[in-house]
Design an enzyme around this catalytic site. Structure first.
Site, PDB file in Angstrom:
ATOM      1  N   LYS A   1      -0.685   8.937  -9.158  1.00 18.29           N
ATOM      2  CA  LYS A   1       0.422   9.411  -9.010  1.00 18.29           C
ATOM      3  C   LYS A   1       1.504   9.249 -10.156  1.00 18.29           C
ATOM      4  O   LYS A   1       1.930   9.873 -10.957  1.00 18.29           O
ATOM      5  CB  LYS A   1       1.059   9.472  -7.548  1.00 18.29           C
ATOM      6  CG  LYS A   1       2.398  10.410  -7.475  1.00 18.29           C
ATOM      7  CD  LYS A   1       2.806  10.283  -6.019  1.00 18.29           C
ATOM      8  CE  LYS A   1       3.832  10.986  -5.872  1.00 18.29           C
ATOM      9  NZ  LYS A   1       5.405  10.380  -6.328  1.00 18.29           N
TER      10      LYS A   1
ATOM     11  N   ASP B   1       1.007  -4.279  -3.683  1.00 20.29           N
ATOM     12  CA  ASP B   1       1.301  -5.544  -3.974  1.00 20.29           C
ATOM     13  C   ASP B   1       0.348  -6.596  -3.954  1.00 20.29           C
ATOM     14  O   ASP B   1       0.385  -7.587  -4.685  1.00 20.29           O
ATOM     15  CB  ASP B   1       2.589  -6.017  -2.729  1.00 20.29           C
ATOM     16  CG  ASP B   1       3.567  -5.074  -2.890  1.00 20.29           C
ATOM     17  OD1 ASP B   1       3.954  -4.519  -3.727  1.00 20.29           O
ATOM     18  OD2 ASP B   1       4.290  -5.145  -1.952  1.00 20.29           O
TER      19      ASP B   1
END
Length: 325
Positions: free
Chosen positions: A204, A273
């Site tokens: 995205k 992460d």
């Protein structure tokens, strides 16, 4: 390097994490009535908990791999800032690069949970860029720490700690000292990360950042788009996370597309992460591009099996990585 040697070598690394560190607050309670003041539930609080959020989760993942994680960020001199600094220190994280500012509030995201249902989230934050003097302090801190580090992670959440000026200065200094830079970008500074070692957007972010549409299932189109990204940023490499489609890496003149591992997905939060933390440590060790992508992809999948934001389990990652080889 064997998998054993790689995982042993993680313990020798110092990793500088530059970015938006924040505090996640969880308030658990019970709802037994509706407020007489407004048609809203009354949550009777039973437990509160504070966790490290934003770049804090990257620090915890780096630490879980056995490396030393050093934060370089700007937070407020307010009570949430005290809580945040104490949380970092309690976890044994290096706060040498933490700057406290009187002019800034510390980001805190409070989740009110009744039973297993999140009732509301309250965000106390600013996303305005840090001041010129704070940017200068951040750059000076980073320059002080970079020579003793093996890799830098830019962990950008668009909250204003990272600015185009700090990106340019820190990246140039890191390149002079042959310290690789690995980036987890957001929208605002997407095109400011020039001359970095490895740029890691998700699908995205890649589409929005380049303002481009392409068919991700067509490998030639994906390769061309990533090459366009590298050319635009003059970056050495890019690692694109494609969620259920796996990952794609283009680094050191090599490209590889690796499928996602079939997993029982419990919660995808925090997976990015984990991926950036593993990728950075692998880049610091000079692993081949395919290995960087494979171990990162594996770690991202493993944390999706856990509920909530949890750092990677090093022993589990190592045993799964050994099965791949």
């Amino acid at each position: 390097m064997t998998i054993d040697q790689v995982f042993e070598a993680f313990n020798t690394l110092r990793v500088l994490v530059i970015g938006d560190v924040m505090l996640d607050s969880y308030v658990w309670g019970k709802v037994e009535r509706i407020s007489p003041e407004a048609p809203v539930p009354v949550v009777n609080v039973q437990k509160r908990e504070y966790r490290l959020g934003g770049a804090g989760n990257v620090l915890l993942n780096v630490q879980s791999l056995g490396a030393e994680a050093i934060i370089c960020s700007v937070i407020g001199t307010d009570a949430p800032g005290d809580l945040l600094e104490n949380s970092l220190k309690e976890k044994g994280l290096n706060c040498e690069g933490l700057i406290r500012s009187d002019d800034r509030i510390t980001t805190i995201k409070e989740r009110i949970i009744a039973g297993s249902q999140q009732v509301v989230r309250i965000d106390t934050e600013t996303d305005k860029p840090v001041s010129k003097s704070e940017t200068e302090k951040l750059i000076a801190k980073a320059k002080e720490l970079i020579p003793s580090c093996q890799v830098i992670i830019f962990e950008d959440y668009d909250k204003g700690v990272i600015t185009p000026e700090s990106i340019a200065e820190i990246t140039a200094f890191a390149n002079e000292h042959d310290v690789p830079t690995v980036v987890d970008p957001k929208k605002r500074n997407f095109l400011a990360y020039n001359h970095v070692t490895l740029f890691k957007p998700n699908l995205k972010e890649l589409r929005e950042g380049l303002k481009i549409e392409f068919n991700v299932d067509n490998l030639d189109e994906l390769k061309a788009t990533v090459q366009h990204l590298k050319d635009t940023l003059q970056a050495k490499g890019a690692l694109i996370t494609l969620s259920e489609r796996g990952v794609f890496i283009d680094l050191h003149e090599e490209t590889h597309k690796l499928p996602a591992h079939i997993r029982q997905i419990a919660d995808v939060s925090g997976a990015g992460d984990t991926v950036i933390s593993i990728a950075a440590c692998c880049v610091a060790l000079g692993l081949p591009p395919k290995s960087v992508a494979a171990i990162s992809n594996l770690g991202g999948g493993l944390v999706c099996e856990m509920v909530g934001v949890v750092p990677i389990d090093k022993a589990l990652l190592k045993s799964e990585a050994q099965k791949l080889v």
